[in-house]
Each structure stands twice: as structure tokens, then as C-alpha cells.
Design a protein around this motif. Structure first.
Motif, PDB file in Angstrom:
ATOM      1  N   ASP A  44       8.492  -0.209  -9.859  1.00 53.81           N
ATOM      2  CA  ASP A  44       7.421   0.565  -9.519  1.00 53.81           C
ATOM      3  C   ASP A  44       6.364  -0.252  -8.754  1.00 53.81           C
ATOM      4  OD1 ASP A  44       8.429   2.805 -10.763  1.00 53.81           O
ATOM      5  OD2 ASP A  44       7.833   1.952 -12.656  1.00 53.81           O
ATOM      6  N   ARG A  46       3.933  -0.554  -5.762  1.00 50.74           N
ATOM      7  CA  ARG A  46       3.123   0.350  -5.079  1.00 50.74           C
ATOM      8  C   ARG A  46       2.655  -0.080  -3.769  1.00 50.74           C
ATOM      9  NH1 ARG A  46       1.378   0.790 -10.567  1.00 50.74           N
ATOM     10  NH2 ARG A  46       2.199   2.829 -11.432  1.00 50.74           N
ATOM     11  N   ALA A  64      10.215  -0.559  -5.313  1.00 54.74           N
ATOM     12  CA  ALA A  64       8.979   0.831  -5.597  1.00 54.74           C
ATOM     13  C   ALA A  64       9.887   1.647  -6.704  1.00 54.74           C
ATOM     14  CB  ALA A  64       8.919   1.310  -4.339  1.00 54.74           C
TER      15      ALA A  64
END
Length: 140
Positions: A44, A46, A64
Motif C-alpha cells: 500500500d 502511496r 502500491a
């Protein structure tokens, strides 16, 4: 953990590439967890750069995507990049990699196809095409 994975893990901490990878994960607000073979998975992530399914800094593999994405061929590919950091004494890999991207792009119009770091990590496992050089395709 096998001795070679432990050696890679220690080398990448000492050469500061893994600490840099952890700082990048923190900046990108990625969740970090222990993976196999001494690797760390940062899910994850960003920050929209670099544009890749995953990328590696030291022993940290960043993506991501959510948990469960780093498996199989892609994980093997990224693990090879972690080993490349150990062989290149860590942070010197970064400018060498940028130079390799530029050379690959000049040779074939793709940043990975002629990049020796991507070739040694297995292009196909990283999801990259194997393109012929511009002169083999009849381009100027």
C-alpha cells in the motif's frame, strides 16, 4: 533462513540500502511486514513513483498493491534485486540503475529490456518485455 539470505540481509543493512528502503516505505505510508528469506514487504505504498508493480530498495520490496501481491515470479524477481544491492555495496546501485535505464531506453526504447539489472533479475519474471535493439529492427 539460509546463510546466503542472512548474508544479504546483513550486507543490505550495513550498506544502508535497507534503512533507505524503510525510510521510503515510511514516506509512502506503506505497511511493512517480514517476508521470506529476510525480505521486508511494504504494501500500500502511496507515492506514484516509480511506476512499477513493485520495486526494491535493499531488502525492502515496495508495492502500491495490498498484501498477497508479492508472490511467485514477481517476488523472485524483486528478491534478485535485493541481492544486487548487496553485490553493488548498496546505494551505488541507484545511480548505476538510472544509467542502465538510460542506456536501455537509448538502445531499444524501453527502460528495462536492455537494462543489465533487469536482465539479471529475469525480465519476464518482472513483467518486462524482451525487445530487440533499435538497429536490429531497422530503426536509425
Amino acid at each position: 533462513m539460509r546463510a546466503r539470505h542472512r548474508a544479504r540481509q546483513v550486507l543490505n543493512y550495513v550498506n544502508l540500502s535497507t534503512p533507505l528502503g524503510l525510510l521510503i516505505a515510511l514516506a509512502g505510508r506503506a505497511g511493512v511486514r517480514r517476508g521470506e528469506h529476510g525480505l521486508l514487504y511494504a504494501h500500500d505504498y502511496r507515492i506514484p513513483f516509480p511506476v512499477a508493480g513493485a520495486f526494491t530498495v535493499g531488502n525492502v520490496i515496495l508495492t502500491a498493491r495490498g498484501e498477497g501481491y508479492l508472490t511467485g515470479a514477481l517476488l523472485r524477481h524483486e528478491a534478485r534485486h535485493a541481492t544486487q544491492y548487496a553485490f553493488c555495496a548498496g546505494l551505488p546501485l541507484l545511480p548505476l540503475y538510472v544509467l542502465a535505464v538510460a542506456v536501455s531506453f537509448a538502445l531499444c526504447g524501453h527502460p528495462a529490456s536492455w537494462n543489465p539489472f533487469e536482465r539479471l533479475a529475469d525480465l519476464e519474471e518482472g513483467g518486462y518485455p524482451r525487445r530487440s535493439s533499435r538497429w536490429r529492427r531497422g530503426h536509425p
